[in-house]
Design a protein around this motif. Structure first.
Motif, PDB file in Angstrom:
ATOM      1  N   GLN A  93       2.367   1.090  11.637  1.00 47.78           N
ATOM      2  CA  GLN A  93       1.001   1.151  12.152  1.00 47.78           C
ATOM      3  C   GLN A  93       0.044   0.459  11.197  1.00 47.78           C
ATOM      4  O   GLN A  93      -0.829  -0.293  11.584  1.00 47.78           O
ATOM      5  CB  GLN A  93       0.553   2.599  12.296  1.00 47.78           C
ATOM      6  CG  GLN A  93       1.343   3.383  13.306  1.00 47.78           C
ATOM      7  CD  GLN A  93       0.803   4.792  13.429  1.00 47.78           C
ATOM      8  OE1 GLN A  93      -0.323   5.062  13.071  1.00 47.78           O
ATOM      9  NE2 GLN A  93       1.608   5.683  13.922  1.00 47.78           N
ATOM     10  N   LEU A  94       0.262   0.758   9.929  1.00 48.44           N
ATOM     11  CA  LEU A  94      -0.635   0.220   8.921  1.00 48.44           C
ATOM     12  C   LEU A  94      -0.586  -1.297   8.927  1.00 48.44           C
ATOM     13  O   LEU A  94      -1.598  -1.973   8.874  1.00 48.44           O
ATOM     14  CB  LEU A  94      -0.220   0.748   7.549  1.00 48.44           C
ATOM     15  CG  LEU A  94      -1.043   0.247   6.400  1.00 48.44           C
ATOM     16  CD1 LEU A  94      -2.416   0.883   6.442  1.00 48.44           C
ATOM     17  CD2 LEU A  94      -0.366   0.567   5.096  1.00 48.44           C
ATOM     18  N   LEU A  95       0.620  -1.818   9.040  1.00 48.27           N
ATOM     19  CA  LEU A  95       0.767  -3.266   8.955  1.00 48.27           C
ATOM     20  C   LEU A  95       0.413  -3.935  10.265  1.00 48.27           C
ATOM     21  O   LEU A  95      -0.180  -4.985  10.293  1.00 48.27           O
ATOM     22  CB  LEU A  95       2.215  -3.605   8.573  1.00 48.27           C
ATOM     23  CG  LEU A  95       2.627  -3.071   7.218  1.00 48.27           C
ATOM     24  CD1 LEU A  95       4.105  -3.293   7.003  1.00 48.27           C
ATOM     25  CD2 LEU A  95       1.839  -3.747   6.128  1.00 48.27           C
ATOM     26  N   GLY A  96       0.798  -3.291  11.364  1.00 49.48           N
ATOM     27  CA  GLY A  96       0.715  -3.981  12.633  1.00 49.48           C
ATOM     28  C   GLY A  96      -0.564  -3.764  13.400  1.00 49.48           C
ATOM     29  O   GLY A  96      -0.813  -4.427  14.372  1.00 49.48           O
ATOM     30  N   GLY A  97      -1.357  -2.833  12.984  1.00 46.49           N
ATOM     31  CA  GLY A  97      -2.534  -2.559  13.789  1.00 46.49           C
ATOM     32  C   GLY A  97      -2.233  -1.428  14.734  1.00 46.49           C
ATOM     33  O   GLY A  97      -2.564  -0.297  14.477  1.00 46.49           O
ATOM     34  N   GLY A  98      -1.561  -1.734  15.808  1.00 43.86           N
ATOM     35  CA  GLY A  98      -1.045  -0.850  16.824  1.00 43.86           C
ATOM     36  C   GLY A  98      -1.406   0.618  16.833  1.00 43.86           C
ATOM     37  O   GLY A  98      -2.339   1.047  16.228  1.00 43.86           O
ATOM     38  N   LYS A  99      -0.633   1.333  17.537  1.00 42.17           N
ATOM     39  CA  LYS A  99      -0.925   2.752  17.706  1.00 42.17           C
ATOM     40  C   LYS A  99       0.000   3.564  16.829  1.00 42.17           C
ATOM     41  O   LYS A  99       1.131   3.212  16.612  1.00 42.17           O
ATOM     42  CB  LYS A  99      -0.724   3.148  19.164  1.00 42.17           C
ATOM     43  CG  LYS A  99      -1.769   2.529  20.052  1.00 42.17           C
ATOM     44  CD  LYS A  99      -2.140   3.425  21.200  1.00 42.17           C
ATOM     45  CE  LYS A  99      -1.283   3.258  22.422  1.00 42.17           C
ATOM     46  NZ  LYS A  99      -1.895   3.822  23.614  1.00 42.17           N
TER      47      LYS A  99
ATOM     48  N   PHE B 189       1.711   8.109   6.628  1.00 40.31           N
ATOM     49  CA  PHE B 189       1.233   7.290   7.719  1.00 40.31           C
ATOM     50  C   PHE B 189       2.280   6.232   7.985  1.00 40.31           C
ATOM     51  O   PHE B 189       2.802   5.613   7.079  1.00 40.31           O
ATOM     52  CB  PHE B 189      -0.097   6.654   7.365  1.00 40.31           C
ATOM     53  CG  PHE B 189      -0.775   6.130   8.582  1.00 40.31           C
ATOM     54  CD1 PHE B 189      -1.277   7.008   9.512  1.00 40.31           C
ATOM     55  CD2 PHE B 189      -0.860   4.782   8.805  1.00 40.31           C
ATOM     56  CE1 PHE B 189      -1.884   6.542  10.656  1.00 40.31           C
ATOM     57  CE2 PHE B 189      -1.465   4.313   9.942  1.00 40.31           C
ATOM     58  CZ  PHE B 189      -1.982   5.199  10.866  1.00 40.31           C
TER      59      PHE B 189
ATOM     60  N   MET C 228       0.181   4.808   1.259  1.00 33.96           N
ATOM     61  CA  MET C 228      -0.684   5.806   1.893  1.00 33.96           C
ATOM     62  C   MET C 228       0.236   6.785   2.565  1.00 33.96           C
ATOM     63  O   MET C 228       0.852   6.494   3.578  1.00 33.96           O
ATOM     64  CB  MET C 228      -1.639   5.154   2.875  1.00 33.96           C
ATOM     65  CG  MET C 228      -2.748   4.436   2.152  1.00 33.96           C
ATOM     66  SD  MET C 228      -4.035   3.882   3.231  1.00 33.96           S
ATOM     67  CE  MET C 228      -3.342   2.357   3.804  1.00 33.96           C
TER      68      MET C 228
ATOM     69  N   PRO D 131       0.819  -1.208   0.000  1.00 32.71           N
ATOM     70  CA  PRO D 131       0.000   0.000   0.000  1.00 32.71           C
ATOM     71  C   PRO D 131       0.847   1.250   0.000  1.00 32.71           C
ATOM     72  O   PRO D 131       1.889   1.296   0.636  1.00 32.71           O
ATOM     73  CB  PRO D 131      -0.762  -0.108   1.304  1.00 32.71           C
ATOM     74  CG  PRO D 131       0.134  -0.880   2.182  1.00 32.71           C
ATOM     75  CD  PRO D 131       0.903  -1.813   1.319  1.00 32.71           C
TER      76      PRO D 131
ATOM     77  N   ASP E 156       4.175   3.207   8.342  1.00 33.47           N
ATOM     78  CA  ASP E 156       3.959   1.895   7.757  1.00 33.47           C
ATOM     79  C   ASP E 156       3.751   0.826   8.827  1.00 33.47           C
ATOM     80  O   ASP E 156       2.918  -0.053   8.686  1.00 33.47           O
ATOM     81  CB  ASP E 156       5.174   1.567   6.895  1.00 33.47           C
ATOM     82  CG  ASP E 156       4.958   0.345   6.069  1.00 33.47           C
ATOM     83  OD1 ASP E 156       3.996   0.344   5.301  1.00 33.47           O
ATOM     84  OD2 ASP E 156       5.730  -0.609   6.217  1.00 33.47           O
TER      85      ASP E 156
END
Lengths: 409, 447
Positions: free
Chosen positions: B441-447, B437, B434, B432, B439
């Motif tokens: 966070q995007l992959l891991g979910g997390g904060k 942002f 985006m 992706p 990366d």
């Protein structure tokens, strides 16, 4: 201030009106999808004191005097989102409103979503305005064991108003999203499963010790351990492990764990579930499928719009979810996800089941929600056309007999 | 309804087409509901394609079908122009790169120097009926580089990105300039830390570019007096000359007003992109005659600036008289569900005609390509999608997509079907993009 004033005002109104009727309401619709038998043409749902008291054809049901009657083209049970992070992952996406994942340690089943759930979060209002009345909410994928989920209605000013199940499942992640770098664990798939097995074995030993102490007055119980206590509920079959997986090999690992420890699991996400249909079916495991519109990359690169259809047609219990979104949009709407599933192999009613009765059955709350039947909660969603069509609107939403949304959206 | 049939213009075009294309028989798509965009919908129509262009369009019985034409029965289907996405990030295969982290203003960087023509995102885009994209570098800079307008000529299999170029005068690939304001482009120095600094840095550069241009003019062709060539300032001069449209990422209402102010000061043509708060300043946007490329997302938020993003934005801007297009911002919206953006805008009050125009002709206008694409109009490129079902319906399927009269997507072909619905092997190179942002966070979910 305004909010407080509004509350005081509504309290005053309730005090005046309450003696007359406790918000009794009925819905009259061209078509009522009860999800418990064939849809009713020209149907009526009557809700008394928060519960459905009558349902049937308009010419056979008399609405008691004094009831407020709402009109709609199509009525469905209030929608059930089988896995969301609303209430924890807030609309602003800044540190102060992001409570969906604690990353201080990879294994923390003792954390409870109920201690973080913001019932007043704007995204809850948003999804409710499309007819979602119940959410199974909890931690975002990202740690091996991240905590206990809850089930809430999408109204109520406080978590205690909203919650209907305090702790439902223990969220675990077997995708690479839970992997660490820099020598920290888990760093690999094998290590992740080893850590999970180790914890479950510890929890079993802890439970055994407690059991022995209970049976033998001379033995001291082990010191209370919230972590092992939580996992003990999984071992006892009281709580399922919600296992977020994407790759087929991780799905296989989850099934292997379930078999080894004889524990209930729900597969969550399961992008490549279509590769293991026979195994999932044989294991009797339900799948809370990823949102069909989830982004297809890396672990999820092989996801398919048709996964819900393939699983449903194989006889596997399936629910859809809005999932977790880390950026824009901050939440998906499960209605739109079911719509895409309906456009990709599911029939209209099959798709609707994945966000109503089938979701409720998987979550174990079908005695209260998921279908329109006498005695169940008066949770109803009203639409002015095919709910799945992009150009239709949700025109209202009722939770336990209370009109909680009348926005046309 | 417009007059149809063979006009002198078509005869001219027929003579002008390249020899290879002229060898092909004309094709007549007969019986579909046509949505020409620049005219009323035609219940049972005929679309004649020849030499990569639209040769005729109109109601069945009113269009002369050439005697040698291959007739294709499309009764019960719908044909509309290929969709145009005014804001896409497809094509990076993991490293979509415009400007880098060295500074906030890098207009000399060209996005097409980083594009991978084999990216499977292009396959998904044609599966959604898209035929033209404006591929943009990210919004993490005030000026992140030059965008490129591409047509998805996936047949014959392209070897390099040049196959997708849309060329203008002197054969140059056409594109715009990507700019951004608001929080995405605010970072640690040398990036700006505030909105005021953001606008200042941009003004400073445009003033430099103006001086650079003045020097060139004063040199009157004398090489000795010419300033050294500056790729960054050159691109800004092109913008101020109207040769490069500024595609400006902007969300908050005050940021939108800043863009309008800068566009007025430096006289660059601008398209406002995303405009989450556009509904708050619709009249101001209309007064400035600034077109809007609007994003439609499933829920507001995800960042502070998008808190008030609404389905109603398209309707409110349309009502105010603003030219509205939609975009995918792919990966934000998967190109396969691009039509949904228009449908959700109709749900929130936009007109059907306006919403369909916003997927096609309005976008063409915002790329200054409306003389070539965006409607089923005689003489325009034969870029179109054959659909089953109404384009605003969730149940609608893209059956075939054509670019320059060549079929680039066929749902009945299993290889194409894989990209249309996903499945094993559909996304092997997917990653992706985006902007701005983290990366992880995007992959891991997390904060």
């Amino acid at each position: 201030m305004t909010r407080l004033k509004t509350r005081l005002l509504s309290l005053a109104i309730v005090c005046l009106v309450a003696p007359l009727a406790a918000a009794q309401v009925a819905v009259h619709a061209g078509k009522v999808y009860t999800m418990a038998g064939a849809p009713i043409e020209d149907g009526i749902v009557v809700i008394q004191d928060g519960k459905i008291s009558a349902i049937g054809r308009a010419d056979q049901i008399a609405v008691p005097e004094g009831y407020k009657v709402l009109e709609a083209e199509v009525v469905t049970p209030g929608l059930v989102d089988a896995h969301s992070t609303v209430g924890l992952a807030g609309i602003f996406n800044y540190d102060h409103d992001q409570d969906q994942l604690e990353s201080s340690s990879p294994i923390q089943p003792e954390l409870r979503a109920i201690d973080a759930y913001n019932a007043d979060e704007a995204l809850i209002d948003w999804i409710r305005s499309f007819g979602v009345t119940t959410v199974h909410a909890g931690h975002a994928p990202g740690e091996l064991i991240s905590g206990q989920t809850l089930i809430a209605k999408t109204h109520g000013d406080t978590v205690s108003d909203a919650v209907i199940v305090d702790s439902k499942a223990i969220a675990t992640t077997l995708t690479t999203d839970a992997h660490k770098t820099g020598g920290k664990s888990p760093g690999t798939r094998g290590k992740a499963v080893a850590m999970l097995r180790e914890q479950l074995i510890k929890a079993r030993e802890y439970a055994d010790k407690k059991q022995k102490a209970a049976e033998d007055e001379e033995k001291d119980p082990p010191p209370r351990d919230l972590r092992l206590e939580a996992l003990g509920k999984v071992l006892a079959g009281e709580m399922p492990l919600l296992v977020t997986v994407d790759r087929a090999r991780d799905i296989a690992s989850a099934l292997r764990l379930a078999e080894e420890f004889d524990i209930p699991i729900w597969l969550d996400g399961a992008c490549e579930a279509y590769l293991l249909i026979d195994d999932i079916k044989a294991a009797g495991v339900p799948v809370i499928v990823h949102p069909p519109m989830q982004r297809a990359f890396r672990e999820r690169e092989n996801l398919s719009f048709e996964t819900p259809a393939k699983l449903v047609h194989a006889g596997i219990p399936v629910a859809l979810q809005s999932g977790y979104e880390s950026y824009v949009p901050k939440t998906r709407v499960v209605l739109f996800e079911a719509a895409l599933a309906a456009a990709n192999g599911l029939t209209f009613e099959e798709a609707l089941r994945t966000i109503t009765i089938d979701a409720a059955k998987i979550l174990g709350i079908d005695d209260r929600v998921g279908s329109l039947e006498v005695g169940k909660d008066g949770d109803v969603a009203l639409y002015d056309g095919d709910p799945f069509e992009y150009t239709s609107h949700c025109i209202g939403c009722i939770i336990e007999g209370k009109v909680v949304s009348d926005i046309k959206r | 309804m417009r007059p149809h049939g063979l006009s002198p213009l078509i005869l001219f075009l027929a003579l002008a087409v390249p020899a290879a294309a002229a060898d092909e028989r004309p094709r007549a798509f007969v019986g579909a509901r046509l949505i020409p965009i620049d005219g009323e919908e035609i219940e049972k129509g005929v679309l004649v394609v020849e030499g990569g262009k639209i040769a005729a369009v109109g109601a069945e019985g009113e269009v002369d079908i050439p005697a040698d034409a291959e007739k294709i029965d499309v009764e019960g289907k719908v044909i509309m122009p290929g969709l145009i996405c005014t804001h896409s990030h497809i094509g990076g295969s993991g490293s979509l790169g415009g400007a880098d982290g060295s500074g906030p203003i890098q207009p000399g960087v060209r996005i097409y120097d980083s594009l991978d023509v084999h990216d499977s995102g292009f396959k998904r885009a044609v599966a959604g009926g898209l035929t033209t994209l404006n591929i943009m570098p990210g919004s993490g800079h005030l000026i992140s580089g030059q965008t490129v307008y591409v047509k998805l000529r996936l047949e014959p299999k392209p070897a390099k990105i040049e196959a997708f170029f849309i060329r203008g005068d002197n054969d140059k690939p056409l594109g715009g300039l990507k700019m951004a304001n608001g929080t995405n482009s605010m970072r640690d120095p040398p990036f700006p830390g505030t909105r005021g600094k953001s606008a200042y840095l941009v003004r400073e550069q445009y003033i430099k570019a103006r001086e650079y241009h003045d020097k060139i003019v004063r040199a009157e062709g004398d090489a000795a007096k010419m300033p050294p060539r500056d790729l960054n300032l050159e691109a800004l001069v092109e913008a101020m000359q109207g040769k490069r449209i500024v595609h400006h990422h902007t969300h908050r209402h005050d940021d939108i007003m800043t863009v309008l102010r800068l566009s007025k000061e430096f006289q660059f043509p601008v398209v406002l992109h995303h405009v989450s708060d556009g509904w708050k300043v619709a009249d101001e946007i209309a007064d400035a005659k600034a077109p809007c490329s609007v994003i439609v997302i499933d829920s507001p938020g995800g960042k502070l600036e998008a808190r008030y993003c609404r389905f109603e934005t398209g309707a409110i801007l349309e009502e105010a008289g603003v030219n509205v297009a939609f975009h995918t911002d792919d990966w934000i919206t998967d190109s396969r569900v691009f039509r949904r953006s228009a449908a959700l805008a109709v749900r929130a009050g936009m007109s059907r005609a306006g919403a369909l125009r916003a997927l096609t002709l309005a976008g063409a206008e915002m790329l200054d390509l409306d003389d070539r694409i965006g409607s089923l109009t005689v003489g325009k490129d034969a870029d179109f999608a054959v659909l089953e079902g109404d384009p605003l319906s969730v149940y609608c399927k893209t059956l075939e997509t054509y670019v320059d009269g060549t079929k680039v997507f066929d749902r009945s072909d299993p290889k194409d079907y894989l990209y249309a619905v996903g499945g094993y092997g559909a996304g092997h190179d997917q990653y992706p993009y985006m902007c701005c942002f983290d990366d992880a966070q995007l992959l891991g979910g997390g904060k």
